[in-house]
Design a protein around this motif. Structure first.
Motif, PDB file in Angstrom:
ATOM      1  N   ALA A 148      20.578  17.395 -17.729  1.00  0.00           N
ATOM      2  CA  ALA A 148      21.223  16.351 -18.522  1.00  0.00           C
ATOM      3  C   ALA A 148      20.997  14.970 -17.911  1.00  0.00           C
ATOM      4  O   ALA A 148      20.648  14.015 -18.612  1.00  0.00           O
ATOM      5  CB  ALA A 148      22.715  16.645 -18.638  1.00  0.00           C
ATOM      6  N   THR A 183      19.155  11.779 -25.150  1.00  0.00           N
ATOM      7  CA  THR A 183      20.564  11.906 -24.766  1.00  0.00           C
ATOM      8  C   THR A 183      21.289  12.904 -25.655  1.00  0.00           C
ATOM      9  O   THR A 183      22.175  13.632 -25.189  1.00  0.00           O
ATOM     10  CB  THR A 183      21.246  10.527 -24.812  1.00  0.00           C
ATOM     11  OG1 THR A 183      20.754   9.750 -23.711  1.00  0.00           O
ATOM     12  CG2 THR A 183      22.755  10.638 -24.689  1.00  0.00           C
ATOM     13  N   TYR A 214      19.379  11.643 -19.608  1.00  0.00           N
ATOM     14  CA  TYR A 214      20.089  10.356 -19.672  1.00  0.00           C
ATOM     15  C   TYR A 214      19.264   9.253 -19.015  1.00  0.00           C
ATOM     16  O   TYR A 214      19.184   8.127 -19.515  1.00  0.00           O
ATOM     17  CB  TYR A 214      21.430  10.448 -18.932  1.00  0.00           C
ATOM     18  CG  TYR A 214      22.482  11.315 -19.555  1.00  0.00           C
ATOM     19  CD1 TYR A 214      22.678  11.354 -20.933  1.00  0.00           C
ATOM     20  CD2 TYR A 214      23.327  12.082 -18.760  1.00  0.00           C
ATOM     21  CE1 TYR A 214      23.666  12.155 -21.498  1.00  0.00           C
ATOM     22  CE2 TYR A 214      24.320  12.879 -19.310  1.00  0.00           C
ATOM     23  CZ  TYR A 214      24.487  12.911 -20.679  1.00  0.00           C
ATOM     24  OH  TYR A 214      25.464  13.692 -21.231  1.00  0.00           O
ATOM     25  N   ALA A 255      20.731  16.017 -24.137  1.00  0.00           N
ATOM     26  CA  ALA A 255      21.395  16.150 -22.831  1.00  0.00           C
ATOM     27  C   ALA A 255      22.838  16.617 -22.952  1.00  0.00           C
ATOM     28  O   ALA A 255      23.392  17.188 -22.001  1.00  0.00           O
ATOM     29  CB  ALA A 255      21.353  14.814 -22.092  1.00  0.00           C
ATOM     30  N   SER A 285      23.835  19.886 -15.294  1.00  0.00           N
ATOM     31  CA  SER A 285      24.296  18.504 -15.412  1.00  0.00           C
ATOM     32  C   SER A 285      23.480  17.539 -14.555  1.00  0.00           C
ATOM     33  O   SER A 285      22.915  16.568 -15.063  1.00  0.00           O
ATOM     34  CB  SER A 285      25.774  18.432 -15.020  1.00  0.00           C
ATOM     35  OG  SER A 285      26.253  17.117 -15.168  1.00  0.00           O
ATOM     36  N   ASP A 344      25.083  19.183 -20.343  1.00  0.00           N
ATOM     37  CA  ASP A 344      26.071  18.433 -19.583  1.00  0.00           C
ATOM     38  C   ASP A 344      27.482  18.969 -19.842  1.00  0.00           C
ATOM     39  O   ASP A 344      28.239  19.254 -18.908  1.00  0.00           O
ATOM     40  CB  ASP A 344      25.993  16.954 -19.959  1.00  0.00           C
ATOM     41  CG  ASP A 344      26.636  16.049 -18.924  1.00  0.00           C
ATOM     42  OD1 ASP A 344      26.828  16.502 -17.768  1.00  0.00           O
ATOM     43  OD2 ASP A 344      26.933  14.891 -19.248  1.00  0.00           O
TER      44      ASP A 344
END
Length: 208
Positions: free
Chosen positions: A135, A85, A139, A88, A131, A92
């Protein structure tokens, strides 16, 4: 555990606001809405568009904080997942900056010698890949790894909600790669409620 509940509540609140922004604002400026209608929406409702994307910008560090505290609560085996994360966040936040920082200005310029519609489509596609694919995939992998690491600490239905977050998130990434707009819509329809239910469960359900 009190810290974990607080982190879950914070992530729940930010994702609830962001999800409402997606449902009532952002959908008017995203596929499968026609390009002309999207451009007009961004021109006429730029500040609503910006506010809705800022809600998702706030949700990103909130979910990172939740994942960090969740990993700390469930031992070292879960901590590696948090780095996914962390990785990410850059794509993002970059994507969201394109969406609210570049696209409304580009839409307001109107057609011109630089072929604005094609540039708009290209930049939006870059943002969606950053995103929705990169990302979101990271996630989702984090959610799967953390949920699996903590599977003995929660009732099976809570674990199922966490796994659903990962599965629906990966589905969104696949739909993004395929540029399947309706697939992205339906993935979000299931993903956002799954995130909210999982976060609420972690905040409210005692561990085993």
């Amino acid at each position: 555990m009190s810290r974990l509940r607080h982190a879950a509540v914070l992530a729940f609140a930010t994702h609830l606001v962001a999800g409402l922004g997606m449902a009532f604002v952002l959908r008017h400026g995203l596929e499968p809405t026609s390009l002309q209608d999207r451009l007009l929406f961004l021109i006429d409702h730029r500040w609503l568009w910006t506010a809705a994307w800022l809600a998702w910008t706030a949700a990103a560090p909130a979910i990172l904080y939740f994942y960090m505290v969740f990993a700390e609560a469930h031992g070292p085996a879960a901590r590696f997942a948090v780095f996914l994360t962390v990785a990410a966040l850059a794509p993002d936040l970059s994507a969201q900056a394109i969406e609210f920082g570049a696209l409304p200005r580009l839409a307001a310029q109107g057609p011109g010698p630089n072929d604005m519609p094609q540039l708009f489509i290209t930049l939006h596609r870059v943002a969606i890949m950053l995103s929705g694919c990169m990302a979101n995939g990271l996630y989702s992998a984090t959610a799967l790894l953390l949920t699996w690491a903590a599977r003995r600490s929660y009732p099976a239905w809570v674990t199922g909600c966490g796994l659903a977050v990962g599965v629906f998130g990966i589905g969104l990434s696949v739909a993004t790669i395929l540029d399947a707009s309706m697939g992205m819509v339906w993935a979000n329809v299931f993903l956002v409620p799954a995130i909210l239910v999982w976060l609420a469960a972690v905040a409210l359900v005692p561990q085993n």
